[in-house]
Design an enzyme around this catalytic site. Structure first.
Site, PDB file in Angstrom:
ATOM      1  N   ASP A  12       0.957  -1.086  -0.055  1.00 16.52           N
ATOM      2  CA  ASP A  12      -0.171  -0.036  -0.080  1.00 16.52           C
ATOM      3  C   ASP A  12       0.873   1.211   0.055  1.00 16.52           C
ATOM      4  O   ASP A  12       1.406   1.552   0.825  1.00 16.52           O
ATOM      5  CB  ASP A  12      -0.876   0.007   1.222  1.00 16.52           C
ATOM      6  CG  ASP A  12      -1.620   1.302   1.612  1.00 16.52           C
ATOM      7  OD1 ASP A  12      -1.716   2.242   0.521  1.00 16.52           O
ATOM      8  OD2 ASP A  12      -2.264   1.428   2.382  1.00 16.52           O
ATOM      9  N   LYS A  73       2.678  11.239  -3.504  1.00 17.60           N
ATOM     10  CA  LYS A  73       1.558  10.572  -4.208  1.00 17.60           C
ATOM     11  C   LYS A  73       0.680  11.656  -4.732  1.00 17.60           C
ATOM     12  O   LYS A  73      -0.114  11.575  -5.499  1.00 17.60           O
ATOM     13  CB  LYS A  73       0.828   9.637  -3.109  1.00 17.60           C
ATOM     14  CG  LYS A  73      -0.171   8.767  -3.805  1.00 17.60           C
ATOM     15  CD  LYS A  73      -0.569   7.753  -2.910  1.00 17.60           C
ATOM     16  CE  LYS A  73      -1.818   7.088  -3.196  1.00 17.60           C
ATOM     17  NZ  LYS A  73      -2.249   5.935  -2.157  1.00 17.60           N
ATOM     18  N   GLU A 176      -7.336   0.547  -4.427  1.00 18.00           N
ATOM     19  CA  GLU A 176      -7.194   0.416  -2.829  1.00 18.00           C
ATOM     20  C   GLU A 176      -8.441   0.035  -1.979  1.00 18.00           C
ATOM     21  O   GLU A 176      -8.464  -0.853  -1.413  1.00 18.00           O
ATOM     22  CB  GLU A 176      -6.906   1.859  -2.144  1.00 18.00           C
ATOM     23  CG  GLU A 176      -5.405   2.115  -2.482  1.00 18.00           C
ATOM     24  CD  GLU A 176      -4.825   3.452  -2.201  1.00 18.00           C
ATOM     25  OE1 GLU A 176      -5.792   4.466  -1.734  1.00 18.00           O
ATOM     26  OE2 GLU A 176      -3.810   3.784  -2.596  1.00 18.00           O
ATOM     27  N   ASP A 200     -13.065   5.073   2.013  1.00 17.20           N
ATOM     28  CA  ASP A 200     -11.561   4.829   2.254  1.00 17.20           C
ATOM     29  C   ASP A 200     -11.144   6.250   2.260  1.00 17.20           C
ATOM     30  O   ASP A 200     -10.888   6.890   1.151  1.00 17.20           O
ATOM     31  CB  ASP A 200     -10.954   3.891   1.187  1.00 17.20           C
ATOM     32  CG  ASP A 200      -9.558   3.886   1.437  1.00 17.20           C
ATOM     33  OD1 ASP A 200      -8.926   4.334   2.314  1.00 17.20           O
ATOM     34  OD2 ASP A 200      -8.671   3.296   0.381  1.00 17.20           O
TER      35      ASP A 200
END
Ligand code: AMP
Length: 524
Positions: A12, A73, A176, A200
């Site tokens: 992850d 990211k 994800e 999420d």
């Protein structure tokens, strides 16, 4: 330490933290790093002597603000002039420059100025996670890396490139929330069909997906989200609040001091975490500015007031996704939480209220579920002999619609609709809009607007020397193929001359759609 080589692992790769897992002894094991921590800060620092990744980078951040890189990211797969990137730049203490339309970070390393692409920084974090795994497992090569479901084509491709630069064989790029659902579903092992909503909310991104899970069958029905909304935004709002307060109450302006801002951000993030279990927290920084200590009380109510509009914003996505999935609120059987920021009580309250007070499912580990799902997927792809894994059947979807500019009005002709199951191949016929054209341009866009100017340009190519004819006579078959990683390949063939051109969309081109002059083409 085991010397057995080639365990496939799952990573992850988070905005703030990363986590690595492996399937061993009939279950997923999360691998702790050399500091004994099960998650590793996604932070890379450059000093006069060395490069640091993880805790060691984060711990020295306040003393080396301009060469400590975090939140990469949020940059990966974006163009330099991306509006959201430009907003982020204002909060980052490190410099970001433009290189051929793409962002690069500028740092001082071993006494010299160096530039690194987001892919290179991500590769450094991935390499650290690889080394963490290798300390436990021996050499590893195969990996599944997760990305936000709402990551577009360029962001997925750039993440895959980063994995390859880190020396991995990237088995799959996995969404994800789908990974979190795998971790949840394998654990719950329910034989009846369930509609599951995965909410999420991580450090930098927000995703919501709806799946049907029946035993080992996982089908994603719809997904939505914002690749630029998460815990870091809440930290930023808190920092801005205290900067304003300091200015108003003490006449201190710390906004030009990257070091003070960085230290205040760390203190705000800590207070924010405390507020998930307490109703008050103290934000404290010794000698914050001009040698003066900073101390303030932050109540949960104030935190909710400052960040509440962003919490509420996440809920607006849920209506859209239920519409897309063709489901009513009452048809959702489970609401599964994932991501560190979904611990925020107000977030949980709003979500539960939206579903009429429904209890939220917190059975999976919020920080580790995504890595667990990635490890399960990695084991699946390596041809597991474990029955529970062998039986899994997973169908994911394309998060965004894809199409081609056509006609003379900069209209988007959709070729692949959002939420189409993957892999997929879709074709459409196009023709010319002007008489005697000898060249046609195919510009590929991603997004939901009927006009390409509001969508994102992915790439373009031309078919040259087509047979000159009256408009509408030439015929081109354009084919879009999206693989299981969500990465797009486009081809076009001139049916008359059989000339063929294709493109794998690798990254955004260095130009905006407005700069491209239309060369007529339309659907027929
Ligand atoms: P992830 O990307 O899932 O690792 O989430 C990391 C984000 O979750 C960071 O922004 C953290 O500040 C945030 N976070 C972690 N724990 C908590 C907590 N107890 N309360 C609020 N936010 C948290």
């Amino acid at each position: 330490m085991s010397n057995q080589a080639n365990y496939p692992i799952g990573i992850d790769l988070g905005t703030t933290y990363s986590c690595v897992g492996v399937w061993r002894s009939e279950r997923v094991e999360i691998i702790a790093n050399d500091q004994g921590n099960r998650t590793t800060p996604s932070c890379v620092a450059f000093t006069s002597e060395e490069k640091l990744v993880g805790e060691s980078a984060q711990n020295q951040a306040a003393y080396n603000v301009s060469s400590t890189v975090f939140g990469i990211k949020r940059m990966i797969g974006r163009q330099f002039n991306d509006a959201q990137l430009q907003t982020d730049l204002k909060h980052w203490p490190f410099k970001v420059k433009q290189d051929n339309g793409k962002p690069v970070v500028e740092v001082t390393f071993k006494g010299g100025v160096h530039h690194f692409t987001p892919e290179q920084i991500s590769a450094m974090i991935l390499l650290k996670m690889k080394q963490t795994a290798e300390l436990k497992l021996g050499a590893v090569k195969d990996v599944v890396i997760t990305v936000p479901a709402y990551f577009n084509n360029a962001q997925r491709q750039a993440t895959k490139d980063a994995g390859e630069s880190a020396g991995f064989n990237v088995l799959r790029i996995l969404a994800e929330p789908t990974a979190a659902a795998l971790a949840y579903g394998l654990d719950a092992n329910s034989p009846v069909i369930k509609n599951v909503l995965v909410y999420d909310l991580g450090g930098g991104t927000f995703d919501v997906s709806v799946l049907t899970i029946e035993g080992s069958d996982f089908k994603v029905l719809a997904t939505s989200g914002d690749t630029h909304l998460g815990g870091e935004d809440f930290d930023t709002l808190l920092v801005e609040h205290f900067v304003r307060e300091l200015q108003a109450k003490k006449g201190q302006d710390i906004s030009k001091s990257p070091r003070a801002l960085r230290r205040l951000r760390t203190a705000c993030e800590r207070a924010k975490r405390i507020l998930s279990s307490a109703t008050r927290a103290t934000v404290e920084v010794e000698a914050l500015y001009d040698g003066i200590d900073f101390q303030a009380v932050l109540t949960r109510a104030k935190f909710d007031e400052i960040c509440g509009y962003l919490f509420g914003f996440t809920i607006t996505f849920i209506k859209k996704i239920l519409d897309d999935a063709g489901l009513q609120k009452s048809q959702i059987d489970e609401i599964v939480l994932s991501g560190g920021s979904s611990r925020i009580p107000k977030v949980q309250q709003l979500l539960s209220e939206f579903f009429g007070g429904k209890k939220l499912n917190t059975s999976i580990n919020l920080d580790e579920a995504v890595a667990m799902g990635a490890a399960i997927q990695a084991q699946m792809l390596k041809g597991s002999t474990v029955q529970r894994i062998k039986d899994i059947y997973l169908v994911d979807i394309a998060p965004l619609s894809l199409g081609i500019e056509s006609g003379v009005e900069r209209k988007m002709t959709f070729v692949v609709a959002r939420n189409t199951p993957l892999p997929t191949t879709k074709s459409q016929n196009f023709t010319t809009v002007y008489d005697w054209q000898t060249t046609v341009r195919f510009a590929i866009f991603e997004g939901e607007s009927p006009y390409v100017d509001s969508n994102a340009l992915l790439g373009e190519f031309r078919l040259e020397n087509i047979q000159s004819a009256l408009k509408g006579v030439p015929k081109f078959l354009v084919k879009f193929t999206i693989d299981l990683n969500g990465i797009l390949h486009v081809s076009a063939v001139d049916k008359l001359t059989c000339s063929y051109k294709d493109i794998t969309i690798t990254n955004y081109r260095n130009r905006s759609s407005n700069e491209i002059q239309a060369l007529g083409m339309k659907k027929y």
